[in-house]
Design an enzyme around this catalytic site. Structure first.
Site, PDB file in Angstrom:
ATOM      1  N   THR A  91       3.043   2.056 -15.223  1.00 31.99           N
ATOM      2  CA  THR A  91       4.538   0.851 -14.119  1.00 31.99           C
ATOM      3  C   THR A  91       5.210  -0.165 -15.624  1.00 31.99           C
TER       4      THR A  91
ATOM      5  N   GLY B 115      -3.234  -1.783 -18.681  1.00 34.37           N
ATOM      6  CA  GLY B 115      -4.180  -2.982 -19.671  1.00 34.37           C
ATOM      7  C   GLY B 115      -4.555  -2.135 -20.569  1.00 34.37           C
TER       8      GLY B 115
ATOM      9  N   GLU C  94      -3.553  -0.774  -8.441  1.00 35.44           N
ATOM     10  CA  GLU C  94      -3.812   0.605  -8.708  1.00 35.44           C
ATOM     11  C   GLU C  94      -2.738   2.223  -6.657  1.00 35.44           C
TER      12      GLU C  94
HETATM   13  C1  LIG Z   1     -17.009   8.185 -17.723  1.00 32.87           C
HETATM   14  C2  LIG Z   1     -16.710   7.033 -16.502  1.00 32.87           C
HETATM   15  C3  LIG Z   1     -16.551   6.051 -15.640  1.00 32.87           C
HETATM   16  C4  LIG Z   1     -15.582   5.081 -15.100  1.00 32.87           C
HETATM   17  C5  LIG Z   1     -16.504   4.395 -14.515  1.00 32.87           C
HETATM   18  C6  LIG Z   1     -15.291   3.806 -13.284  1.00 32.87           C
HETATM   19  C7  LIG Z   1     -16.418   2.259 -12.680  1.00 32.87           C
HETATM   20  C8  LIG Z   1     -14.950   1.777 -12.962  1.00 32.87           C
HETATM   21  C9  LIG Z   1     -14.864   0.555 -11.970  1.00 32.87           C
HETATM   22  C10 LIG Z   1     -13.908  -0.157 -11.419  1.00 32.87           C
HETATM   23  C11 LIG Z   1     -13.193  -0.364 -12.563  1.00 32.87           C
HETATM   24  C12 LIG Z   1     -12.301  -1.406 -11.597  1.00 32.87           C
HETATM   25  C13 LIG Z   1     -10.677  -1.439 -12.373  1.00 32.87           C
HETATM   26  C14 LIG Z   1      -9.812  -0.124 -11.709  1.00 32.87           C
HETATM   27  C15 LIG Z   1      -8.608  -0.951 -12.914  1.00 32.87           C
HETATM   28  C16 LIG Z   1      -7.774  -0.125 -12.835  1.00 32.87           C
HETATM   29  C17 LIG Z   1      -5.918  -0.888 -13.067  1.00 32.87           C
HETATM   30  C18 LIG Z   1      -5.027  -1.196 -13.025  1.00 32.87           C
HETATM   31  C19 LIG Z   1      -4.493   0.738 -13.054  1.00 32.87           C
HETATM   32  C20 LIG Z   1      -3.087   0.909 -12.115  1.00 32.87           C
HETATM   33  O1  LIG Z   1      -2.378  -0.294 -11.151  1.00 32.87           O
HETATM   34  S1  LIG Z   1      -2.277   2.615 -13.002  1.00 32.87           S
HETATM   35  C21 LIG Z   1      -0.736   1.989 -11.710  1.00 32.87           C
HETATM   36  C22 LIG Z   1      -1.105   2.020 -10.762  1.00 32.87           C
HETATM   37  N1  LIG Z   1       0.321   2.921  -9.510  1.00 32.87           N
HETATM   38  C23 LIG Z   1       0.269   3.454  -8.328  1.00 32.87           C
HETATM   39  O2  LIG Z   1      -0.630   3.546  -7.626  1.00 32.87           O
HETATM   40  C24 LIG Z   1       1.882   2.860  -7.236  1.00 32.87           C
HETATM   41  C25 LIG Z   1       1.737   3.493  -6.178  1.00 32.87           C
HETATM   42  N2  LIG Z   1       2.650   4.531  -5.998  1.00 32.87           N
HETATM   43  C26 LIG Z   1       3.019   5.777  -5.563  1.00 32.87           C
HETATM   44  O3  LIG Z   1       1.691   6.498  -5.149  1.00 32.87           O
HETATM   45  C27 LIG Z   1       3.614   6.549  -5.152  1.00 32.87           C
HETATM   46  O4  LIG Z   1       5.028   6.087  -5.633  1.00 32.87           O
HETATM   47  C28 LIG Z   1       3.757   7.044  -3.688  1.00 32.87           C
HETATM   48  C29 LIG Z   1       2.633   7.456  -2.762  1.00 32.87           C
HETATM   49  C30 LIG Z   1       3.588   5.358  -2.897  1.00 32.87           C
HETATM   50  C31 LIG Z   1       4.867   7.307  -3.055  1.00 32.87           C
HETATM   51  O5  LIG Z   1       4.985   8.376  -4.092  1.00 32.87           O
HETATM   52  P1  LIG Z   1       6.105   9.445  -3.209  1.00 32.87           P
HETATM   53  O6  LIG Z   1       7.706   8.403  -2.812  1.00 32.87           O
HETATM   54  O7  LIG Z   1       6.682  10.582  -4.744  1.00 32.87           O
HETATM   55  O8  LIG Z   1       5.511  10.078  -2.123  1.00 32.87           O
HETATM   56  P2  LIG Z   1       6.331   9.738  -0.812  1.00 32.87           P
HETATM   57  O9  LIG Z   1       7.292  10.486  -0.697  1.00 32.87           O
HETATM   58  O10 LIG Z   1       5.850   8.935  -0.249  1.00 32.87           O
HETATM   59  O11 LIG Z   1       5.614  11.102   0.079  1.00 32.87           O
HETATM   60  C32 LIG Z   1       5.522  12.773  -0.292  1.00 32.87           C
HETATM   61  C33 LIG Z   1       4.453  13.129  -0.767  1.00 32.87           C
HETATM   62  O12 LIG Z   1       3.625  13.073  -1.824  1.00 32.87           O
HETATM   63  C34 LIG Z   1       1.622  12.623  -0.777  1.00 32.87           C
HETATM   64  N3  LIG Z   1       1.118  11.944  -1.817  1.00 32.87           N
HETATM   65  C35 LIG Z   1       2.023  10.891  -2.149  1.00 32.87           C
HETATM   66  N4  LIG Z   1       0.965  10.184  -3.435  1.00 32.87           N
HETATM   67  C36 LIG Z   1      -0.225  11.315  -3.241  1.00 32.87           C
HETATM   68  C37 LIG Z   1      -1.345  11.646  -4.137  1.00 32.87           C
HETATM   69  N5  LIG Z   1      -1.174  10.316  -4.561  1.00 32.87           N
HETATM   70  N6  LIG Z   1      -2.186  12.551  -3.863  1.00 32.87           N
HETATM   71  C38 LIG Z   1      -1.332  13.606  -3.054  1.00 32.87           C
HETATM   72  N7  LIG Z   1      -0.516  13.470  -2.212  1.00 32.87           N
HETATM   73  C39 LIG Z   1       0.367  12.025  -2.387  1.00 32.87           C
HETATM   74  C40 LIG Z   1       2.256  12.025   0.236  1.00 32.87           C
HETATM   75  O13 LIG Z   1       1.246  12.314   1.442  1.00 32.87           O
HETATM   76  C41 LIG Z   1       3.289  12.734   0.724  1.00 32.87           C
HETATM   77  O14 LIG Z   1       2.632  13.714   1.640  1.00 32.87           O
HETATM   78  P3  LIG Z   1       3.350  14.992   2.560  1.00 32.87           P
HETATM   79  O15 LIG Z   1       5.147  15.318   2.922  1.00 32.87           O
HETATM   80  O16 LIG Z   1       3.604  13.806   4.419  1.00 32.87           O
HETATM   81  O17 LIG Z   1       3.281  16.073   3.277  1.00 32.87           O
HETATM   82  C1  LIG Z   2      -4.764  -7.115 -12.887  1.00 33.35           C
HETATM   83  C2  LIG Z   2      -3.594  -5.518 -12.634  1.00 33.35           C
HETATM   84  C3  LIG Z   2      -3.187  -4.185 -13.905  1.00 33.35           C
HETATM   85  C4  LIG Z   2      -3.087  -3.393 -13.472  1.00 33.35           C
HETATM   86  N1  LIG Z   2      -3.063  -2.457 -14.925  1.00 33.35           N
HETATM   87  C5  LIG Z   2      -2.190  -1.425 -14.760  1.00 33.35           C
HETATM   88  C6  LIG Z   2      -2.288  -0.039 -15.758  1.00 33.35           C
HETATM   89  O1  LIG Z   2      -3.653  -0.175 -15.940  1.00 33.35           O
HETATM   90  N2  LIG Z   2      -1.241   0.713 -15.834  1.00 33.35           N
HETATM   91  C7  LIG Z   2      -0.321   0.823 -14.771  1.00 33.35           C
HETATM   92  O2  LIG Z   2       0.051   1.715 -15.369  1.00 33.35           O
HETATM   93  N3  LIG Z   2      -0.161  -0.428 -13.595  1.00 33.35           N
HETATM   94  C8  LIG Z   2      -0.991  -1.380 -13.657  1.00 33.35           C
HETATM   95  N4  LIG Z   2      -1.327  -2.181 -12.873  1.00 33.35           N
HETATM   96  C9  LIG Z   2       0.638  -2.676 -12.204  1.00 33.35           C
HETATM   97  C10 LIG Z   2       0.381  -1.985 -10.507  1.00 33.35           C
HETATM   98  O3  LIG Z   2      -0.118  -0.540 -10.712  1.00 33.35           O
HETATM   99  C11 LIG Z   2       1.675  -2.285 -10.105  1.00 33.35           C
HETATM  100  O4  LIG Z   2       2.009  -4.092 -10.476  1.00 33.35           O
HETATM  101  C12 LIG Z   2       1.277  -2.058  -8.763  1.00 33.35           C
HETATM  102  O5  LIG Z   2       1.364  -0.693  -8.861  1.00 33.35           O
HETATM  103  C13 LIG Z   2       2.807  -2.681  -7.804  1.00 33.35           C
HETATM  104  O6  LIG Z   2       3.601  -2.053  -7.917  1.00 33.35           O
HETATM  105  P1  LIG Z   2       5.036  -3.189  -8.270  1.00 33.35           P
HETATM  106  O7  LIG Z   2       3.917  -4.323  -8.719  1.00 33.35           O
HETATM  107  O8  LIG Z   2       6.241  -2.668  -9.034  1.00 33.35           O
HETATM  108  O9  LIG Z   2       5.051  -3.772  -6.936  1.00 33.35           O
HETATM  109  P2  LIG Z   2       6.168  -3.682  -5.732  1.00 33.35           P
HETATM  110  O10 LIG Z   2       6.289  -2.138  -4.996  1.00 33.35           O
HETATM  111  O11 LIG Z   2       7.104  -4.168  -6.465  1.00 33.35           O
HETATM  112  O12 LIG Z   2       6.015  -4.943  -4.077  1.00 33.35           O
HETATM  113  C14 LIG Z   2       6.922  -5.727  -3.965  1.00 33.35           C
HETATM  114  C15 LIG Z   2       6.875  -6.029  -3.112  1.00 33.35           C
HETATM  115  O13 LIG Z   2       7.330  -4.732  -2.325  1.00 33.35           O
HETATM  116  C16 LIG Z   2       6.627  -4.135  -1.361  1.00 33.35           C
HETATM  117  N5  LIG Z   2       7.838  -2.625  -1.559  1.00 33.35           N
HETATM  118  C17 LIG Z   2       7.791  -1.921  -2.155  1.00 33.35           C
HETATM  119  N6  LIG Z   2       7.629  -0.439  -2.004  1.00 33.35           N
HETATM  120  C18 LIG Z   2       7.615  -0.620  -0.747  1.00 33.35           C
HETATM  121  C19 LIG Z   2       8.407   0.707   0.281  1.00 33.35           C
HETATM  122  N7  LIG Z   2       8.071   1.507   0.336  1.00 33.35           N
HETATM  123  N8  LIG Z   2       7.578  -0.128   1.194  1.00 33.35           N
HETATM  124  C20 LIG Z   2       7.105  -1.597   1.844  1.00 33.35           C
HETATM  125  N9  LIG Z   2       7.379  -2.642   1.047  1.00 33.35           N
HETATM  126  C21 LIG Z   2       7.892  -1.547   0.024  1.00 33.35           C
HETATM  127  C22 LIG Z   2       5.014  -4.671  -1.854  1.00 33.35           C
HETATM  128  O14 LIG Z   2       4.824  -4.566  -0.543  1.00 33.35           O
HETATM  129  C23 LIG Z   2       5.489  -5.509  -2.730  1.00 33.35           C
HETATM  130  O15 LIG Z   2       5.399  -7.115  -1.455  1.00 33.35           O
HETATM  131  C24 LIG Z   2      -1.293  -3.971 -12.813  1.00 33.35           C
HETATM  132  C25 LIG Z   2      -1.569  -4.414 -11.892  1.00 33.35           C
HETATM  133  C26 LIG Z   2      -2.713  -5.650 -12.422  1.00 33.35           C
HETATM  134  C27 LIG Z   2      -2.533  -6.979 -10.783  1.00 33.35           C
END
Ligand SMILES: CCCCCCCC/C=C\CCCCCCC/C=C/C(=O)SCCNC(=O)CCNC(=O)[C@H](O)C(C)(C)COP(=O)(O)OP(=O)(O)OC[C@H]1O[C@@H](n2cnc3c(N)ncnc32)[C@H](O)[C@@H]1OP(=O)(O)O
Ligand SMILES: Cc1cc2nc3c(=O)[nH]c(=O)nc-3n(C[C@H](O)[C@H](O)[C@H](O)COP(=O)(O)OP(=O)(O)OC[C@H]3O[C@@H](n4cnc5c(N)ncnc54)[C@H](O)[C@@H]3O)c2cc1C
Length: 634
Positions: A150, A189, A407
């Site tokens: 991110t 994180g 996530e």
């Molecule tokens: C030793 C081991 C110990 C383990 C411990 C376990 C216990 C732990 C317990 C609890 C821990 C909890 C703590 C968690 C801490 C987490 C901290 C947070 C971390 C983060 O937030 S990391 C950053 C996360 N960010 C995101 O998730 C971003 C979200 N956005 C997206 O995923 C993508 O941008 C999208 C999916 C929204 C859109 O992507 P895009 O525009 O490129 O794709 P589309 O055009 O929509 O779709 C295209 C095509 O791709 C397919 N697709 C998309 N994503 C995926 C995927 N992930 N996998 C597979 N396929 C995917 C989608 O379906 C489309 O397919 P079709 O074209 O329709 O066929």
């Molecule tokens: C506690 C915490 C821990 C985190 N840890 C990590 C980490 O370790 N590593 C890491 O990489 N990231 C981490 N993140 C970041 C996290 O993955 C992002 O905040 C998350 O993916 C949301 O993206 P954003 O913040 O850009 O929100 P945005 O996408 O900007 O969301 C803002 C608004 O826009 C809307 N929106 C965005 N796209 C669309 C769409 N296509 N259609 C409709 N509505 C849309 C959303 O629904 C939302 O209402 C963490 C976040 C938090 C809160």
């Protein structure tokens, strides 16, 4: 003379004559008797260590002191890993999430990302050589990593990430740069002060062409001094592309560009379990407290009743109690799908990837949003004491609601699910978890309100709402709207369809688990009551979906309402016995409201006494500020 163990008389009465074996449910939730024994041994091993206890409540420490104290304990926990009675991975799993780990690291684990994302990224996306080089170092904690994806300007739209990795064929190096302020990695994180390495997601450029986001291993800090490496702020040198697609200067496309998103899929799967653990804590605290708390008057002239005897309180707490079983069983099914899909992917068979992506998005969004709402209801059900920091509800809520965003922000994930459902319905193809979308819904449209009949209603709603969304898309298409506009203008319908799909999966998991499970009759009875309560609760909450997609009538709804309140009354006597079956130690609950003995008021008083403000009668600020004001005759 052994000290008499206090037990609140009301709780004691609640526990008498329990009609089922609590341990049987404990073993079910742990995954078997041996797992329960292992968990309890591990809990004793960790919680008996005096060095892991907080000298003062964390809420009274400064930000920096909180960080230092959590880091001290996190490092001590890692030293204890080697001698853990439960083995490395089960211990790590217990220490990383909302269970045992949260009893020690109340503000969060500074090393969590190292285990939850950094190591899984290496395991899922590193080449054999890269794993050989880094995995041992990571497991031995000779490096601490995080997952830096991110940015200030982008979290959801991964294709919009600005950090660039440009391959230089002359030096065979990648030059990583954050070209703008919005490209700065933000949120990861441990990135701020703890990690010295990171998996960095960046747009790969080679031969002037952008090949999309790829993971890169980047060293952030000097391994000895922990100082940021030169130019770390806006220019990173010497990164290495994980799962190298650069062969002798030529980019080789991966079999599926989304495989680089695999780490996120893993975390979405484990988050379902983690939010369920947090929900179990909240339900235990609120249920025990509601049986200790006596308030108001139910029958004129009678003693104040336990607040759990109000139907309104049962309506608040018994659906979330049922949800903890529903979400656990669904998360177990998803975990099994994850393993199957992952094993297939390792053999090059990607067929289950869309199902895994669709279902992990659906369950992560559903479990996190429902759990957050239920935790807040649990908090509110405890009145003023539920609002206190020491109740642990604020912390539990903060952890669960974060999962609605990280996530993958939930709305965005719902739309991913909808994309998968529409594709499956239209193409009538594939779809392990969406078989119901293939072919026409068979059987009479009449409604029967048996368990099986209600499940059929969920299936009708799931199919029907996808068809309503598709009809909206087609209508927009006929009006000449471009596909992306039609998609945006159907978002409300698409999200409803996705949520109905997720609910169907949870409902079927719960019902099927009771059918398949080897349960004693008394346990089957109480779990079946919880299952029926939960699926009727959700149906009543979303009755519009069912009216839209089935022949549900007003009479059916009135009948289901009556069944619902009957089930509240039937389950009420077993509420405390059910939460006791979670076997959550007081240290894990970390709340004077939820302790096993029900000694709520004394514990609340003792907690309040720990405040620094209660160490003197008059705080020094009185003389500095208040007294002058009092004398100023404004
Ligand atoms: C030793 C081991 C110990 C383990 C411990 C376990 C216990 C732990 C317990 C609890 C821990 C909890 C703590 C968690 C801490 C987490 C901290 C947070 C971390 C983060 O937030 S990391 C950053 C996360 N960010 C995101 O998730 C971003 C979200 N956005 C997206 O995923 C993508 O941008 C999208 C999916 C929204 C859109 O992507 P895009 O525009 O490129 O794709 P589309 O055009 O929509 O779709 C295209 C095509 O791709 C397919 N697709 C998309 N994503 C995926 C995927 N992930 N996998 C597979 N396929 C995917 C989608 O379906 C489309 O397919 P079709 O074209 O329709 O066929
Ligand atoms: C506690 C915490 C821990 C985190 N840890 C990590 C980490 O370790 N590593 C890491 O990489 N990231 C981490 N993140 C970041 C996290 O993955 C992002 O905040 C998350 O993916 C949301 O993206 P954003 O913040 O850009 O929100 P945005 O996408 O900007 O969301 C803002 C608004 O826009 C809307 N929106 C965005 N796209 C669309 C769409 N296509 N259609 C409709 N509505 C849309 C959303 O629904 C939302 O209402 C963490 C976040 C938090 C809160």
């Amino acid at each position: 003379m052994s000290k008499e163990i206090y037990e609140n008389p009301d709780l004691k009465k609640e526990r008498q004559n329990c009609p089922f074996n609590k341990e049987e449910i404990t073993h079910l939730l742990d995954g078997g008797k041996e797992k329960t024994i292992e968990r309890k041994q591990l809990e004793n091993y960790i919680l008996s260590d005096e060095q892991l206890k907080d000298a003062v409540p964390m809420e009274y420490l400064s930000h920096a002191d909180k960080y230092a104290e959590e880091l001290r304990k996190a490092c001590l926990l890692m030293h204890k890993l080697a001698d853990s009675p439960a083995g490395q991975v089960p211990t790590l799993r217990a220490l990383m999430g909302a269970g045992l780990g949260s009893a020690v690291l109340k503000e969060g684990n500074p090393l969590a990302l190292h285990y939850v994302m950094f190591i899984p990224a290496l395991m899922g996306q590193g080449t054999i050589d890269q794993q050989a080089k880094w995995l041992e170092k990571a497991y031995n904690l000779n490096m601490i990593g995080t997952y830096a994806q991110t940015e200030l300007g982008h979290g959801t739209f991964l294709r919009g990430l600005e950090t660039r990795a440009t391959y230089d064929p002359k030096t065979q190096e990648f030059i990583l740069e954050s070209p703008s302020l919005t490209a700065y990695k933000w949120w990861p994180g441990s990135l701020g002060k703890t990690a010295n390495y990171a998996v960095v997601m960046a747009q790969l450029y080679t031969k002037g062409k952008c090949e999309g986001t790829h993971p890169f291993m980047v060293q952030l800090r000097d391994e000895e001094t922990h100082e940021p490496l030169p130019g770390i702020v806006n220019m990173w040198l010497n990164p290495v592309c994980i799962s190298s697609y650069i062969h002798y200067g030529t980019y080789v496309k991966p079999t599926n560009s989304k495989l680089s998103y695999a780490t996120m899929v893993f975390v979405r799967v484990v988050v379902c379990q983690d939010v369920t653990t947090n929900l179990r804590k909240a339900v235990t605290i609120a249920t025990r407290y509601s049986c200790v708390r006596r308030q108001s008057e139910l029958k004129p002239g009678d003693r104040e009743p336990q607040v759990m005897d109000y139907q309104a309180q049962q309506n608040k707490l018994l659906p979330p109690l049922a949800a903890t079983f529903a979400f656990q069983l669904a998360a177990d099914h998803l975990w099994n799908l994850y393993h199957t899909a992952n094993n297939n992917i390792e053999q090059g068979d990607l067929e289950l990837l869309p199902d895994l992506h669709g279902l992990s998005c659906a369950l992560k969004a559903l479990c996190s949003s429902e759990a957050a709402n239920f935790v807040e209801v649990c908090r509110q059900s405890c009145g003023g004491h539920g609002y206190m920091s020491c109740s642990n509800f604020p912390r539990i809520y903060g952890q669960v609601t974060a999962a609605e965003t990280y996530e993958g922000e939930n709305t965005v994930l719902w739309l991913q699910v909808a994309r998968y459902l529409v594709k499956t319905r239209k193409e009538q193809s594939g779809g392990l978890s969406v078989k119901y979308l293939i072919g026409e819904e068979k059987g009479p449209k009449t409604v029967d309100t048996t368990l099986e009949g209600i499940v059929k209603l969920y299936r009708r709603a799931a199919v029907g709402l996808v068809d309503v969304a598709i009809a909206e898309l087609d209508k927009s298409g006929r009006k000449g709207e471009a596909p992306h506009d039609a998609w945006n203008h159907a978002a409300v319908y698409l999200i409803k369809a996705a949520q109905a799909h997720a609910r169907l999966f949870v409902v079927e998991s719960f019902v099927d688990s009771l059918k398949e499970g080897k349960l004693s009759a008394p346990v089957r009875t109480v779990l079946s009551q919880l299952c029926e309560l939960f699926i009727i609760y959700w149906l009543l909450e979303r009755s519009g979906d069912f009216f839209l997609c089935s022949n549900l009538t007003k009479q059916d709804l009135l009948l289901l309402n009556s069944k619902y309140v009957e089930l509240l009354a039937a389950i009420r006597p077993q509420a405390v016995n059910l939460v006791d079956s979670f076997d959550l130690r007081d240290e894990v609950l970390n709340s004077p409201l939820g302790c096993w003995d029900g000694n709520v008021y004394q514990r609340l008083f003792d907690e309040a006494a720990k405040s620094p403000l209660n160490q003197s009668n008059v705080h020094e600020s009185f003389h500095k500020y208040l007294k002058p004001l009092l004398k100023s005759n404004l």
